[in-house]
Design a protein around this motif. Sequence first.
Motif, PDB file in Angstrom:
ATOM      1  N   LEU A  27       0.741  -1.175   0.125  1.00  0.00           N
ATOM      2  CA  LEU A  27       0.036  -0.091  -0.056  1.00  0.00           C
ATOM      3  C   LEU A  27       0.853   1.179  -0.138  1.00  0.00           C
ATOM      4  CD1 LEU A  27      -2.836  -1.077   2.365  1.00  0.00           C
ATOM      5  CD2 LEU A  27      -2.929  -0.542   0.170  1.00  0.00           C
ATOM      6  N   MET A  28       1.817   1.352   0.579  1.00  0.00           N
ATOM      7  CA  MET A  28       2.840   2.371   0.596  1.00  0.00           C
ATOM      8  C   MET A  28       3.388   2.510  -0.638  1.00  0.00           C
ATOM      9  SD  MET A  28       3.067   3.745   3.812  1.00  0.00           S
ATOM     10  CE  MET A  28       4.482   4.577   4.010  1.00  0.00           C
ATOM     11  N   GLN A  29       3.785   1.698  -1.314  1.00  0.00           N
ATOM     12  CA  GLN A  29       4.158   1.787  -2.692  1.00  0.00           C
ATOM     13  C   GLN A  29       3.276   2.330  -3.764  1.00  0.00           C
ATOM     14  OE1 GLN A  29       6.077  -2.145  -3.870  1.00  0.00           O
ATOM     15  NE2 GLN A  29       7.901  -1.351  -2.860  1.00  0.00           N
ATOM     16  N   TYR A  32      -0.294   5.188  -0.643  1.00  0.00           N
ATOM     17  CA  TYR A  32      -1.208   5.537   0.561  1.00  0.00           C
ATOM     18  C   TYR A  32      -0.234   6.169   1.616  1.00  0.00           C
ATOM     19  CZ  TYR A  32      -5.094   2.522  -0.990  1.00  0.00           C
ATOM     20  OH  TYR A  32      -6.084   2.044  -1.496  1.00  0.00           O
ATOM     21  N   SER A  33      -0.781   6.977   2.183  1.00  0.00           N
ATOM     22  CA  SER A  33      -0.115   7.380   3.626  1.00  0.00           C
ATOM     23  C   SER A  33       0.313   6.379   4.532  1.00  0.00           C
ATOM     24  CB  SER A  33      -0.753   8.602   4.329  1.00  0.00           C
ATOM     25  OG  SER A  33      -1.717   8.072   4.978  1.00  0.00           O
ATOM     26  N   SER A  34       1.015   6.417   5.365  1.00  0.00           N
ATOM     27  CA  SER A  34       1.236   5.338   6.414  1.00  0.00           C
ATOM     28  C   SER A  34       0.274   5.373   7.081  1.00  0.00           C
ATOM     29  CB  SER A  34       2.633   5.806   7.444  1.00  0.00           C
ATOM     30  OG  SER A  34       2.685   5.094   8.459  1.00  0.00           O
ATOM     31  N   ALA A  37      -2.525   3.351   5.312  1.00  0.00           N
ATOM     32  CA  ALA A  37      -2.250   2.098   5.288  1.00  0.00           C
ATOM     33  C   ALA A  37      -2.326   0.971   6.424  1.00  0.00           C
ATOM     34  CB  ALA A  37      -0.689   1.877   4.742  1.00  0.00           C
ATOM     35  N   CYS A  38      -2.020   1.691   7.646  1.00  0.00           N
ATOM     36  CA  CYS A  38      -2.309   0.975   8.901  1.00  0.00           C
ATOM     37  C   CYS A  38      -3.611   0.742   8.997  1.00  0.00           C
ATOM     38  CB  CYS A  38      -1.550   2.034  10.038  1.00  0.00           C
ATOM     39  SG  CYS A  38       0.278   1.971   9.952  1.00  0.00           S
ATOM     40  N   ARG A  39      -4.580   1.574   8.831  1.00  0.00           N
ATOM     41  CA  ARG A  39      -5.792   1.433   8.889  1.00  0.00           C
ATOM     42  C   ARG A  39      -6.386   0.353   8.066  1.00  0.00           C
ATOM     43  NH1 ARG A  39     -10.287   2.458   6.962  1.00  0.00           N
ATOM     44  NH2 ARG A  39      -9.531   3.625   5.269  1.00  0.00           N
ATOM     45  N   VAL A  40      -6.050   0.600   6.876  1.00  0.00           N
ATOM     46  CA  VAL A  40      -6.404  -0.470   5.929  1.00  0.00           C
ATOM     47  C   VAL A  40      -5.921  -2.042   6.476  1.00  0.00           C
ATOM     48  CG1 VAL A  40      -6.366  -1.355   3.523  1.00  0.00           C
ATOM     49  CG2 VAL A  40      -6.670   0.853   4.134  1.00  0.00           C
ATOM     50  N   VAL A  41      -4.954  -2.071   6.820  1.00  0.00           N
ATOM     51  CA  VAL A  41      -4.081  -3.359   7.130  1.00  0.00           C
ATOM     52  C   VAL A  41      -4.678  -3.855   8.603  1.00  0.00           C
ATOM     53  CG1 VAL A  41      -1.843  -4.696   7.530  1.00  0.00           C
ATOM     54  CG2 VAL A  41      -2.166  -3.113   5.623  1.00  0.00           C
ATOM     55  N   GLY A  42      -5.235  -3.087   9.326  1.00  0.00           N
ATOM     56  CA  GLY A  42      -5.408  -3.389  10.817  1.00  0.00           C
ATOM     57  C   GLY A  42      -4.537  -3.410  11.763  1.00  0.00           C
ATOM     58  N   ILE A  43      -3.308  -2.571  11.620  1.00  0.00           N
ATOM     59  CA  ILE A  43      -2.288  -2.520  12.499  1.00  0.00           C
ATOM     60  C   ILE A  43      -2.217  -0.979  13.487  1.00  0.00           C
ATOM     61  CG2 ILE A  43      -0.982  -4.392  11.536  1.00  0.00           C
ATOM     62  CD1 ILE A  43       0.967  -2.059  10.329  1.00  0.00           C
ATOM     63  N   ASP A  44      -1.441  -0.930  14.397  1.00  0.00           N
ATOM     64  CA  ASP A  44      -1.295   0.162  15.230  1.00  0.00           C
ATOM     65  C   ASP A  44      -0.320   1.145  14.236  1.00  0.00           C
ATOM     66  OD1 ASP A  44      -1.869   2.053  17.507  1.00  0.00           O
ATOM     67  OD2 ASP A  44       0.185   1.817  17.823  1.00  0.00           O
TER      68      ASP A  44
END
Length: 69
Positions: A27-29, A32-34, A37-44
Amino acid sequence: MDFEIREDRKPQGRRRLTRERAAYFQLMQQGYSSREACRVVGIDVRTGKKWRNGRHAHKGREKAAPPIC
């Protein structure tokens, strides 16, 4: 994107989040902003920052850990 957030959202402990990490960097590539991308993947957000920038050196370690790519 065919990535799905895992069903078990409880803390995973020391288990490696390899699929999440791969999806985050993909997603970063794609531009997407960091934070997004964190929100989409489900990480902090702090986990994404560690993956992107590496970790600081701690007491007893000579060098900081490199970024996890």
